[in-house]
Design a protein around this motif. Structure first.
Motif, PDB file in Angstrom:
ATOM      1  N   ARG A  16       4.726   2.411   2.227  1.00  0.00           N
ATOM      2  CA  ARG A  16       3.970   3.533   1.663  1.00  0.00           C
ATOM      3  C   ARG A  16       4.058   3.559   0.138  1.00  0.00           C
ATOM      4  O   ARG A  16       3.086   3.887  -0.537  1.00  0.00           O
ATOM      5  CB  ARG A  16       4.463   4.840   2.277  1.00  0.00           C
ATOM      6  N   ALA A  17       5.225   3.204  -0.400  1.00  0.00           N
ATOM      7  CA  ALA A  17       5.352   3.143  -1.855  1.00  0.00           C
ATOM      8  C   ALA A  17       4.431   2.071  -2.431  1.00  0.00           C
ATOM      9  O   ALA A  17       3.785   2.280  -3.466  1.00  0.00           O
ATOM     10  CB  ALA A  17       6.798   2.870  -2.239  1.00  0.00           C
ATOM     11  N   LEU A  18       4.355   0.924  -1.766  1.00  0.00           N
ATOM     12  CA  LEU A  18       3.487  -0.151  -2.248  1.00  0.00           C
ATOM     13  C   LEU A  18       2.016   0.218  -2.136  1.00  0.00           C
ATOM     14  O   LEU A  18       1.200  -0.226  -2.938  1.00  0.00           O
ATOM     15  CB  LEU A  18       3.771  -1.428  -1.449  1.00  0.00           C
ATOM     16  N   ALA A  19       1.675   1.018  -1.132  1.00  0.00           N
ATOM     17  CA  ALA A  19       0.279   1.438  -0.975  1.00  0.00           C
ATOM     18  C   ALA A  19      -0.085   2.589  -1.904  1.00  0.00           C
ATOM     19  O   ALA A  19      -1.186   2.620  -2.456  1.00  0.00           O
ATOM     20  CB  ALA A  19       0.006   1.834   0.473  1.00  0.00           C
ATOM     21  N   ASP A  20       0.843   3.524  -2.091  1.00  0.00           N
ATOM     22  CA  ASP A  20       0.523   4.755  -2.812  1.00  0.00           C
ATOM     23  C   ASP A  20       0.697   4.646  -4.315  1.00  0.00           C
ATOM     24  O   ASP A  20       0.140   5.450  -5.070  1.00  0.00           O
ATOM     25  CB  ASP A  20       1.397   5.906  -2.308  1.00  0.00           C
ATOM     26  N   GLY A  21       1.496   3.677  -4.782  1.00  0.00           N
ATOM     27  CA  GLY A  21       1.816   3.615  -6.196  1.00  0.00           C
ATOM     28  C   GLY A  21       3.066   4.425  -6.497  1.00  0.00           C
ATOM     29  O   GLY A  21       3.723   4.964  -5.611  1.00  0.00           O
TER      30      GLY A  21
END
Length: 265
Positions: A227-232
């Motif tokens: 999720r961090a990689l997708a959300d920024g």
């Protein structure tokens, strides 16, 4: 005798033989799965799960300020990486029951090629499932908001999770001659770590007594990193935590898989 031994050694040794033989075995593994099974398992079911969970929980999570179309796809990806790993166990158990593993051990091929071929086939299945889920996610509002490098890291981490879990499930498959039992058992075993994680609802939605476990178990670590990689936003901490979990699990699972392979007949 010496010539025969030398020929066998030349067939077994070397990176070239490892890759070439691994690709052949990966092709065999992929071909024995029917197109219909691949489409239903890696295409149809993930799409159904994305739309199904979005319909069930989308409005509920929106009241908590969560964009469920962005939150959900990593969870479905992790779920399907488990499915890929269960397929690896089924294949190894089927090969043991049919005598194919014993056949591999008697052939002058690299022992590593058997593992490399399985990993390559599992990696391709994982990539197919990820592509389907991401495309479906885009249809409902999911976006990679941190750019191409983070998106590639997202895919790499998901595949790494699939292959790590595959190492563990393969160890179980290698000690069994009953692929159906192995598959059904693993389908039960993977549910608790998936459901008692931040897969479908945030960790703070769980009762206080179990929330610490939910936050710090490996499935949640991988989900948080995806999720961090997708959300920024900050990604180093979540990604390093997930990588540490995967490295530790891979070390344990690999030892178990190698030991099981050596004992399999």
């Amino acid at each position: 005798m010496t010539a025969s031994t030398g020929a066998a050694s030349s067939t077994e040794a070397g990176l070239g033989n490892l890759f070439a033989q691994g690709l052949l075995l990966a092709g065999r593994d992929l071909r024995r799965t029917s197109a219909a099974d691949t489409v239903s398992t890696m295409v149809v079911f993930p799409v159904v799960f994305v739309f199904g969970f979005l319909a069930l929980f989308g409005n509920l999570l929106r009241t908590r300020g969560i964009d469920y179309a962005q939150f959900l796809p990593p969870a479905i990806i992790v779920q399907w990486m488990f499915s890929v790993a269960i397929g690896a166990a089924f294949s190894f158990a089927a090969d043991r029951r049919s005598g194919m593993l014993a056949r591999y051990r008697s052939l002058a091929i690299s022992r590593g090629a058997v593992v490399a071929g399985r990993l390559a086939a599992d990696g391709l299945r994982a990539l197919l499932a990820i592509a389907v889920i991401v495309v479906t996610g885009y249809a409902v509002g999911f976006r990679f908001q941190a750019g191409t490098p983070a998106a590639l890291g997202f895919v790499a981490l998901a595949v790494a999770f699939a292959l790590t879990v595959s190492a563990g499930t393969s160890a179980l498959g290698l000690v069994s001659r009953d692929p159906e039992t192995v598959s059904s058992t693993l389908h039960v075993l993977y549910l608790p770590p998936l459901m008692i994680s931040s897969a479908f609802v945030p960790a703070d939605a769980f009762p206080a007594w179990i929330e610490p476990f939910v936050r710090h178990q490996p499935v949640t670590a991988v989900l948080d990193a995806l999720r961090a990689l997708a959300d920024g936003g900050p990604t180093a901490g979540p990604v390093l935590k997930a990588a540490a979990w995967l490295a530790g699990l891979l070390a344990v699972f690999s030892v178990a898989a190698v030991h099981a392979f050596r004992r399999a007949t």
